[in-house]
Enzyme design. Structure first.
Site: not given
Ligand code: UDX
Length: 448
Positions: A17, A345, A348
């Site tokens: 984030h 994985h 994003w």
């Protein structure tokens, strides 16, 4: 840019984030806005703030009793988000008051998901609160549909159809049932923990939502009719890898762990496109049995590899051709030219970083948005392949497909073309640059 414009950017304390949020903060500050970046006290102390423009400053918020320890395994799940919200609101309000008292009041609050309480602070200040969506636009649409009348339909499909059945949702590329975000289906304890904060994020949405993607990557989703106007302003990566304006700007920002030193020298001694890079982001840890399978596949490939194995080393084989590190500077690794395949994985940020660097992927998605991201990589953009299982034979097949002749060559060609689209979007005059400047000049950007 109005001199008085002042953005307060509020990020949930997690690597995935903070990285895109800090990049947005730098970008806005370069447009000569005043920007204050706020995340938790602990993570703020570990930020890499080098190459920050002078108009960017840092004011961390408190998360109450979690100020000292915020490691997912240590959490009291029922308590964390409540404590984060109540302490966060008080702390952020105090920060905003201090900024006003110093003669530079906040004119717009930008927040990412999981910190929806930042909106309450903006409401008290009577300034716009704008969500910065740090996942794919496609995922935004899925969540938006879910929280706006389609929940029952989505849950029914997810529970009744086969995992590989296709699911058509308006404005979303065709996904398979297994690609739906695990948070919506509350498949794991952590999914349940985060669900209420995601739900709150989608309540009282601003009309404009900034998204870390770019027009050329998710065009049909971005232009699909919907209540929210999705404004693509990504890929949020340091300037050295996107517009090249500031060659010194290489720090992704939220380097919450320390990279080791030696691996870049090793990497630069490898042939172009020869290395398999393996990493599963900042949170996921694969079971030992899967790490063993990856080790076997890498050994069989005979190719050099760099593997980020955080914490757990059991089952992770270094061998003659491998390098295993605790953490690395991932964008630098992907941009080195030596990497020919990213076993990922499909978080994003990792996905976008691979796109910007033109590196094809082998996806091993774990949870949340990663399955859908992997679908986009494979079916929409044709720059990678999903490993159906974390087993040696399947992993070997995928690595060879991506790095070999035939289909692999097509993937590499498409990956290079996509990378060039990404850079075009970000540089001055490109779509993301224009979109961000237009946002800054609009009332939603806090222009008074
Ligand atoms: C999570 C989710 O997986 C992701 O999908 C969501 O959008 C944000 O939260 P994470 O699992 O950490 O994030 O993955 P990812 O989104 O890929 O972010 C990881 C970041 O850490 C990337 O920016 C990557 O460059 C960085 N990283 C990772 C390093 O800098 N060094 C490393 O060794 C590993």
């Amino acid at each position: 840019m109005e001199e008085k414009q002042h953005f307060l950017i509020v990020s949930f304390p997690a690597q995935g984030h903070i990285n895109p949020s800090l990049q947005l903060a730098k970008r806005l500050a370069r447009l000569s806005a005043r920007v204050t970046f706020s995340t938790s006290i602990e993570y703020n102390s570990r930020l890499n703030t080098s190459s920050s423009p002078p108009t960017l400053s840092f004011s961390p918020y408190s998360q109450g009793k979690y100020d000292k320890s915020f490691k997912l395994p240590d959490l009291d799940p029922s308590d964390l988000l409540t404590e984060l919200a109540s302490a966060g609101i008080k702390s952020l309000t105090a920060i905003a008051n201090e900024l006003a008292a110093s003669g530079s009041p906040v004119t717009c609050v930008i927040f990412n998901f999981l910190v929806p309480w930042a909106r309450d602070v903006a409401a008290d200040l009577a300034v716009p609160a704008v969500l910065y969506w740090i996942q794919a636009a496609a995922l935004f649409r899925v969540y938006h549909l879910f929280f706006n009348g389609h929940a029952e339909k989505i849950i029914n499909i997810a529970t009744q159809e086969k995992p590989t059945s296709e699911i058509a949702l308006p404005g979303v590329p065709t996904l398979q049932v297994r690609d739906l975000p695990s948070l919506l289906l509350k498949k794991l304890t952590v999914d349940e923990l985060f669900f209420p904060a995601v739900e709150a994020t989608f309540q009282g949405l601003s009309r404009v939502v900034l998204v870390n993607t770019f027009d050329g990557l998710e065009k049909s989703t971005l232009t699909a009719a919907g209540e929210a106007e999705l404004v693509a302003i990504g890929p949020a990566l340091p300037s050295a890898y996107t517009d090249g304006e500031d060659e010194e700007d290489k720090a992704i920002g939220g380097d919450l762990q320390r990279a080791e030193d030696e691996y870049m020298a090793w990497l630069s001694a490898q042939k172009e496109g020869s290395v398999v890079y393996v990493s599963f982001g900042s949170h996921s840890v694969l079971p030992v049995s899967e790490r063993e399978e990856i080790s076997k596949a890498l050994r069989e490939s005979g190719r050099p590899y760099l593997w980020v194995a955080r914490g757990e080393r059991e089952g992770v084989e270094e061998g003659e051709k491998g390098r295993v590190v605790e953490w690395c500077s991932q964008v630098e690794v992907l941009a080195s030219g030596a990497v020919g395949c990213f076993v990922t994985h499909c978080g994003w940020n990792s996905t976008l970083e691979s796109v910007v660097c033109g590196v094809p992927m082998v996806g091993l998605p774990q949870w949340t948005d990663q399955m859908a991201n992997c679908r986009l990589v494979e079916a929409e953009w044709g720059v990678g392949v999903r490993a159906e299982k974390a087993e040696k034979a399947e992993l070997s097949r995928c690595i060879e497909l991506v790095m070999g002749e035939g289909e692999g060559e097509d993937m590499r060609r498409r990956a290079k073309a996509l990378a060039s689209l990404a850079r075009d979007a970000f540089r001055e005059g490109g779509s993301s640059d224009r979109n961000l400047r237009a946002f800054v000049r609009s009332p939603m950007g806090g222009l008074t």
